[in-house]
Design a protein around this motif. Structure first.
Motif, PDB file in Angstrom:
ATOM      1  N   VAL A   1     -36.659  32.823  38.395  1.00 15.75           N
ATOM      2  CA  VAL A   1     -36.033  32.201  39.792  1.00 15.75           C
ATOM      3  C   VAL A   1     -34.798  31.572  39.704  1.00 15.75           C
ATOM      4  N   THR A   2     -34.294  30.870  38.620  1.00 12.92           N
ATOM      5  CA  THR A   2     -33.090  30.427  38.816  1.00 12.92           C
ATOM      6  C   THR A   2     -32.458  30.877  37.404  1.00 12.92           C
TER       7      THR A   2
ATOM      8  N   ARG B   1     -41.376  36.061  29.706  1.00  8.68           N
ATOM      9  CA  ARG B   1     -42.562  35.015  30.012  1.00  8.68           C
ATOM     10  C   ARG B   1     -42.202  33.605  29.884  1.00  8.68           C
ATOM     11  N   LEU B   2     -41.415  33.221  28.979  1.00  9.44           N
ATOM     12  CA  LEU B   2     -41.427  31.695  28.792  1.00  9.44           C
ATOM     13  C   LEU B   2     -39.985  31.297  28.859  1.00  9.44           C
ATOM     14  N   LEU B   3     -39.038  31.898  28.084  1.00 12.83           N
ATOM     15  CA  LEU B   3     -37.772  31.122  27.811  1.00 12.83           C
ATOM     16  C   LEU B   3     -36.916  30.800  28.918  1.00 12.83           C
ATOM     17  N   ALA B   4     -36.948  31.705  29.946  1.00 11.76           N
ATOM     18  CA  ALA B   4     -36.088  31.652  31.094  1.00 11.76           C
ATOM     19  C   ALA B   4     -37.149  31.618  32.424  1.00 11.76           C
ATOM     20  N   ASN B   5     -36.703  30.915  33.406  1.00 14.11           N
ATOM     21  CA  ASN B   5     -37.595  30.907  34.576  1.00 14.11           C
ATOM     22  C   ASN B   5     -36.695  31.844  35.464  1.00 14.11           C
TER      23      ASN B   5
END
Lengths: 224, 86
Positions: free
Chosen positions: B71-72, B65-69
């Motif tokens: 997409v990248t 939900r937050l710590l990693a995106n």
């Protein structure tokens, strides 16, 4: 038409947007703090630039959980025109309302300067009436404007005509396909890194940014 | 209580300009053996959970939900039980 300009802690471009809408175009616009949870009284939304939540973790990553974002998602789903500029674009990406993600500029430098920007798509509320291929002279100012999407995603964007703006001439930040702005599949949500709100008076170097706001007015007039 | 040590890294294939600058600098300083550098983030989270499984499930959700995106970025983590609290 009444426009909401969303303000998160760390947003910086809200007064410029408010000035353009109210003073240059005589529209009704209201600054809306990020704790607002009902945006139904507005006909269009703008997420301005700046550095919401200090750009901590990733630009836009923390703002996507602000209370207002639930109603932004509802507005997006119901077809309301929504424009994200700079950090506002980054918030829309993080919230999943637009495809892709931002990386730091390839040069690692914060880049600030005038940039030629090509309008690729005119079928959005913010480019309506601007002939594709038109070059706009708009300022850019960002450290993380390096748009990224994987190859399959890029092919999907191109097939669905979701690329709205590209950098013309040099690519200032390393963005895939020199992409400067994209829209969602429906076309009502648009994000771009250049700052049209900072280019509305010849005194400040360019008034090409006016065209983005004129497009919204055209869209609204046609819809009535 | 558990301590989650979370690593967030750019996905393979995503250009990492910081890492390239670091690799170039290492090379200039004579570390000619350096083949590749990747830069990521380290995040520590102390959390309450009844079991390690429950903690792992919550940390995984935080990552999504937050710590990693997604997409990248990829993320991974290790969990350590903390002594002294029931």
């Amino acid at each position: 038409m009444k426009v909401a300009i969303l303000v998160f802690p760390g947003t910086g471009g809200e007064q410029d947007c408010h000035y353009v809408l109210t003073e240059v175009f005589g529209l009704e616009a209201e600054l809306v703090w990020h704790t607002e949870t009902d945006l139904r009284r507005f006909d269009a939304l703008i997420l301005p630039g700046g550095a919401s939540y200090g750009d901590y973790l990733r630009p836009g990553a923390l703002a996507k959980f602000s209370p207002v974002m639930g109603s932004v998602i509802k507005a997006a789903d119901s077809g309301t025109p929504i424009l994200g500029i700079g950090n506002g674009f980054q918030i829309l990406l993080e919230a999943g309302l637009l495809p892709g993600a931002m990386l730091v500029n390839e040069s690692l430098l914060f880049y600030c300067g005038p940039q030629k920007v090509e309008v690729v798509k005119d079928r959005t509320p913010f480019t309506r009436g601007i002939a594709p291929g038109t070059l706009l002279d708009l300022p850019i100012a960002h450290g993380a404007g390096n748009y990224f999407i994987d190859e399959a995603g890029l092919a999907h964007l191109e097939a669905n005509e979701q690329i709205v703006f590209r950098y013309a001439g040099s690519n200032p930040n390393g963005s895939v396909g020199a992409i400067a702005g994209v829209c969602n599949a429906a076309g009502n949500v648009v994000g771009l890194m250049p700052h049209p709100e900072r280019a509305v008076e010849a005194l400040l170097g360019s008034e090409d940014g006016q065209q983005i706001f004129k497009a919204l007015i055209n869209y609204w007039e046609a819809k009535k | 209580m558990f301590k989650a040590e979370i690593k967030v890294t750019l996905k393979p294939g995503v250009l990492d300009p910081q890492a390239k600058a670091i690799a170039d600098s290492l090379s200039v300083q004579g570390f000619s053996e350096v083949d590749a550098v990747r830069v990521g983030k380290y995040i520590e989270v102390i959390l309450e959970a009844d079991t390690a499984e429950a903690a792992a499930s919550r940390v995984a959700e935080m990552g999504r939900r937050l710590l990693a995106n997604p997409v990248t970025e990829n993320f991974s983590f290790t969990l350590t039980p903390l002594e002294g609290e029931a």
